[in-house]
Scaffold this motif. Structure first.
Motif, PDB file in Angstrom:
ATOM      1  N   GLY A  41       0.817  -1.208   0.000  1.00  0.00           N
ATOM      2  CA  GLY A  41       0.000   0.000   0.000  1.00  0.00           C
ATOM      3  C   GLY A  41       0.848   1.254   0.000  1.00  0.00           C
ATOM      4  N   SER A  42       1.881   1.284   0.839  1.00  0.00           N
ATOM      5  CA  SER A  42       2.761   2.455   0.882  1.00  0.00           C
ATOM      6  C   SER A  42       3.493   2.634  -0.444  1.00  0.00           C
ATOM      7  N   ALA A  43       3.958   1.527  -1.012  1.00  0.00           N
ATOM      8  CA  ALA A  43       4.677   1.602  -2.285  1.00  0.00           C
ATOM      9  C   ALA A  43       3.757   2.052  -3.416  1.00  0.00           C
ATOM     10  N   ALA A  44       2.510   1.562  -3.418  1.00  0.00           N
ATOM     11  CA  ALA A  44       1.569   1.941  -4.475  1.00  0.00           C
ATOM     12  C   ALA A  44       1.259   3.425  -4.429  1.00  0.00           C
ATOM     13  N   ALA A  45       1.237   4.002  -3.234  1.00  0.00           N
ATOM     14  CA  ALA A  45       0.923   5.424  -3.099  1.00  0.00           C
ATOM     15  C   ALA A  45       2.113   6.319  -3.414  1.00  0.00           C
ATOM     16  N   LEU A  46       3.323   5.869  -3.076  1.00  0.00           N
ATOM     17  CA  LEU A  46       4.478   6.760  -3.120  1.00  0.00           C
ATOM     18  C   LEU A  46       5.501   6.437  -4.201  1.00  0.00           C
ATOM     19  N   ILE A  47       5.612   5.179  -4.629  1.00  0.00           N
ATOM     20  CA  ILE A  47       6.750   4.769  -5.459  1.00  0.00           C
ATOM     21  C   ILE A  47       6.351   4.147  -6.785  1.00  0.00           C
ATOM     22  N   PHE A  48       5.418   3.201  -6.779  1.00  0.00           N
ATOM     23  CA  PHE A  48       5.121   2.414  -7.961  1.00  0.00           C
ATOM     24  C   PHE A  48       4.700   3.228  -9.189  1.00  0.00           C
ATOM     25  N   PRO A  49       4.013   4.393  -9.043  1.00  0.00           N
ATOM     26  CA  PRO A  49       3.681   5.162 -10.250  1.00  0.00           C
ATOM     27  C   PRO A  49       4.915   5.546 -11.071  1.00  0.00           C
ATOM     28  N   PHE A  52       6.712   1.340 -12.122  1.00  0.00           N
ATOM     29  CA  PHE A  52       6.060   0.298 -12.914  1.00  0.00           C
ATOM     30  C   PHE A  52       5.126   0.824 -14.004  1.00  0.00           C
ATOM     31  N   PHE A  53       5.027   2.161 -14.135  1.00  0.00           N
ATOM     32  CA  PHE A  53       4.078   2.710 -15.102  1.00  0.00           C
ATOM     33  C   PHE A  53       4.712   3.847 -15.894  1.00  0.00           C
ATOM     34  N   ASP A  54       4.080   4.176 -17.020  1.00  0.00           N
ATOM     35  CA  ASP A  54       4.568   5.216 -17.913  1.00  0.00           C
ATOM     36  C   ASP A  54       4.392   6.577 -17.254  1.00  0.00           C
ATOM     37  N   GLU A  55       5.487   7.286 -17.058  1.00  0.00           N
ATOM     38  CA  GLU A  55       5.456   8.568 -16.354  1.00  0.00           C
ATOM     39  C   GLU A  55       5.041   9.738 -17.248  1.00  0.00           C
ATOM     40  N   SER A  56       4.787   9.473 -18.527  1.00  0.00           N
ATOM     41  CA  SER A  56       4.405  10.579 -19.412  1.00  0.00           C
ATOM     42  C   SER A  56       3.045  11.167 -19.035  1.00  0.00           C
ATOM     43  N   ASP A  57       2.226  10.370 -18.333  1.00  0.00           N
ATOM     44  CA  ASP A  57       0.936  10.850 -17.822  1.00  0.00           C
ATOM     45  C   ASP A  57       0.889  10.537 -16.321  1.00  0.00           C
ATOM     46  N   PRO A  58       1.431  11.425 -15.496  1.00  0.00           N
ATOM     47  CA  PRO A  58       1.584  11.130 -14.066  1.00  0.00           C
ATOM     48  C   PRO A  58       0.277  10.791 -13.360  1.00  0.00           C
ATOM     49  N   TRP A  59      -0.816  11.519 -13.678  1.00  0.00           N
ATOM     50  CA  TRP A  59      -2.075  11.247 -12.975  1.00  0.00           C
ATOM     51  C   TRP A  59      -2.607   9.863 -13.297  1.00  0.00           C
ATOM     52  N   THR A  60      -2.532   9.461 -14.580  1.00  0.00           N
ATOM     53  CA  THR A  60      -2.988   8.123 -14.967  1.00  0.00           C
ATOM     54  C   THR A  60      -2.118   7.056 -14.306  1.00  0.00           C
ATOM     55  N   ALA A  61      -0.810   7.289 -14.292  1.00  0.00           N
ATOM     56  CA  ALA A  61       0.090   6.337 -13.635  1.00  0.00           C
ATOM     57  C   ALA A  61      -0.253   6.206 -12.160  1.00  0.00           C
ATOM     58  N   HIS A  62      -0.550   7.325 -11.535  1.00  0.00           N
ATOM     59  CA  HIS A  62      -0.925   7.316 -10.123  1.00  0.00           C
ATOM     60  C   HIS A  62      -2.234   6.563  -9.908  1.00  0.00           C
ATOM     61  N   LEU A  63      -3.200   6.811 -10.773  1.00  0.00           N
ATOM     62  CA  LEU A  63      -4.515   6.165 -10.661  1.00  0.00           C
ATOM     63  C   LEU A  63      -4.398   4.654 -10.856  1.00  0.00           C
ATOM     64  N   VAL A  64      -3.648   4.232 -11.857  1.00  0.00           N
ATOM     65  CA  VAL A  64      -3.497   2.802 -12.136  1.00  0.00           C
ATOM     66  C   VAL A  64      -2.704   2.117 -11.023  1.00  0.00           C
ATOM     67  N   SER A  65      -1.726   2.805 -10.466  1.00  0.00           N
ATOM     68  CA  SER A  65      -0.959   2.232  -9.371  1.00  0.00           C
ATOM     69  C   SER A  65      -1.854   1.952  -8.167  1.00  0.00           C
ATOM     70  N   GLY A 120       9.079  -2.654 -20.040  1.00  0.00           N
ATOM     71  CA  GLY A 120       7.856  -2.040 -20.533  1.00  0.00           C
ATOM     72  C   GLY A 120       6.610  -2.554 -19.845  1.00  0.00           C
ATOM     73  N   THR A 121       5.550  -2.808 -20.621  1.00  0.00           N
ATOM     74  CA  THR A 121       4.247  -3.164 -20.040  1.00  0.00           C
ATOM     75  C   THR A 121       4.262  -4.514 -19.321  1.00  0.00           C
ATOM     76  N   GLY A 122       5.299  -5.315 -19.569  1.00  0.00           N
ATOM     77  CA  GLY A 122       5.395  -6.586 -18.845  1.00  0.00           C
ATOM     78  C   GLY A 122       5.570  -6.378 -17.352  1.00  0.00           C
ATOM     79  N   ALA A 123       6.148  -5.240 -16.954  1.00  0.00           N
ATOM     80  CA  ALA A 123       6.398  -4.973 -15.531  1.00  0.00           C
ATOM     81  C   ALA A 123       5.106  -4.856 -14.727  1.00  0.00           C
ATOM     82  N   PRO A 124       4.147  -4.010 -15.138  1.00  0.00           N
ATOM     83  CA  PRO A 124       2.898  -3.951 -14.363  1.00  0.00           C
ATOM     84  C   PRO A 124       2.096  -5.245 -14.424  1.00  0.00           C
ATOM     85  N   VAL A 125       2.215  -6.010 -15.511  1.00  0.00           N
ATOM     86  CA  VAL A 125       1.511  -7.292 -15.588  1.00  0.00           C
ATOM     87  C   VAL A 125       2.027  -8.241 -14.515  1.00  0.00           C
ATOM     88  N   LEU A 126       3.352  -8.331 -14.383  1.00  0.00           N
ATOM     89  CA  LEU A 126       3.944  -9.188 -13.348  1.00  0.00           C
ATOM     90  C   LEU A 126       3.589  -8.679 -11.953  1.00  0.00           C
TER      91      LEU A 126
END
Length: 454
Positions: A41-49, A52-65, A120-126
């Protein structure tokens, strides 16, 4: 009385409970297992965006994380169906071994995963795959530990002894947060390259410790009695849905109180750090303080429920949490650290702990031994699945700028209201003898309750 019993109320030939040993095993095992669960939970809020996700759209990365945090809750009903069935078929003890091993393995593997920059996208899948395994494990952990302690406990102290499971959960959250505080203070480059992996890799030590602690735990007297009488349900799920569907629905509704926990622990952390601009490490310390208060409050609320009943204590927690979420999020928006610590401790440490302390006994007492683990697992995990995705709903409600905290508070309060209504429809069971639980005629205690103490 058996030859080795020192209890003058012991019944000849009947297995005797070991409530303190069961409560200790549940406390330590839950603390270690939920250390694994909460570091995510802490990692999903602070680090994983950023990892493990594309940083070109920070809000979407945050939401998906944040959505990946909820994935485990979506997997929990599936785990509840499977582990609930086997828990009522082969016993509570074996399920408690399986869950701790599964949680430890999946958490350790998260710390070994490649990042989005690497594959790439394999990271969030794993990542999602490992999170699903965490959810499957958590589905069986609390239900089996709660059933274990409830069925070992003296009838008039079931609330107190079953509360050790949730007390251990709070301890696990403290441990997870304490581990993350120095990690969060690392330089950004070190944090995103190797620092975030450390808490997950440490789960190997956690898993070994929990396995050794639970190795000597006995099966519950109630399950042994059912087994000896050849009364174990062949198809617990079918029996549960045939005779206890109303109780399952009631538990699902009551379990929505967990929304207050996920919003406090994950969304408010993200809101405070990313939107308000507060210190990440300071906000993590709010969680430590609140959970430390909860360690003291939970057994007190549980003991009170043994005296006055489960329903009034649970209602204090559910209604009070619906009010306190406004106070806490207002404090976070005010940027006042003293107010944040004070309201956080009062909200999560004291008020929410009333419901948290009581639900292990409150829900478990709705079912008989034959279907208890299935009933608790399926009911709680379906409710928790909604609560797990509450952080994603909250992020949507708050909007792209993340500032609509009042909308998030109203949403959380609505979930607390549903929980309170579900609790109001339940019968009071705190004085019902353990062997009579789950029977439709067991609305009132028998006069022999004192003679059943272990």
């Amino acid at each position: 009385m058996t030859a080795h019993s020192t209890d003058p109320t012991a019944v000849a030939g009947r297995p005797q409970g070991r409530p303190r040993k069961a409560a200790l095993a549940a406390w330590i095992g839950s603390a270690l297992e939920y250390y694994d669960f909460f570091i995510y939970g802490s990692a999903a809020a602070l680090i994983f965006p950023k990892v493990f996700f594309d940083e070109s759209d920070p809000w979407t990365a945050h939401l998906v994380s944040l959505a990946t945090f909820g994935v485990a809750y979506a997997a929990r009903p599936i785990g509840a169906l499977i582990l609930g069935h086997f828990g009522d078929r082969i016993g509570r003890r074996k399920i408690m071994f399986f869950t701790i091993l599964l949680m430890g393995l999946s958490t350790f593997l998260i710390g070994c995963l490649p990042t989005y920059a690497q594959i790439g996208t394999g990271a969030p899948v794993l990542l999602v795959a490992m999170r699903v395994l965490q959810g499957l494990s958590a589905a069986g952990e609390q239900a089996s530990a709660n059933s274990m302690t409830l069925e070992h406990a003296p009838p008039d102290r079931r609330g107190y002894f079953t509360s050790f499971t949730l007390n251990g959960t709070q301890a696990g959250q403290i441990l997870a947060t304490l581990v993350f505080i120095p990690i969060a203070n690392l330089p950004e480059k070190d944090l995103l390259s190797w620092g975030w992996r450390v808490p997950f890799l440490l789960s190997a030590v956690v898993t070994v410790a929990a396995f050794l602690i639970r190795r000597h735990l006995d099966e519950t007297p109630e399950f042994q009695r059912v087994t000896a009488r050849n009364e174990v349900a062949k198809l617990p799920l079918a029996e549960l849905l045939r005779h206890n569907w109303a109780e399952v629905l009631r538990v699902i509704g009551a379990a929505l109180i967990a929304t207050a926990s996920t919003v406090f622990s994950v969304w408010a952390l993200s809101y405070g750090a990313s939107t308000v601009g507060l210190s990440r490490s300071t906000l993590l310390w709010v969680g430590v303080v609140a959970n430390a208060v909860a360690l003291l409050a939970i057994p007190l609320w549980a003991r009170l429920s043994d005296r006055i009943g489960r329903k009034p204590v649970f209602l204090i927690g559910s209604v009070g949490s619906g009010v306190m979420i406004f106070v806490y999020l207002w404090a976070v928006s005010s940027r006042s650290y003293p107010l944040i610590f004070l309201t956080g401790a009062l909200f999560f440490g004291v008020v929410y702990s009333a419901a948290n302390a009581v639900w292990p006994s409150f829900y478990g007492e709705m079912f008989s031994t034959r279907v208890r683990l299935s009933g608790m697992a399926i009911g709680t995990q379906c409710g928790f699945a909604i609560a797990g995705f509450a952080v994603t709903f909250a992020a949507e409600i708050a909007g792209p700028n993340g500032r609509n905290w009042t909308g998030v508070a109203f949403f959380t309060a609505a979930m607390c209201a549903v929980s309170a209504i579900a609790a109001l429809t339940a019968r009071e069971t705190c004085k019902v003898p353990t062997g009579e639980l789950g029977r439709k005629s067991a609305a009132h205690p028998e006069p022999s309750l004192a003679a059943q103490r272990v």
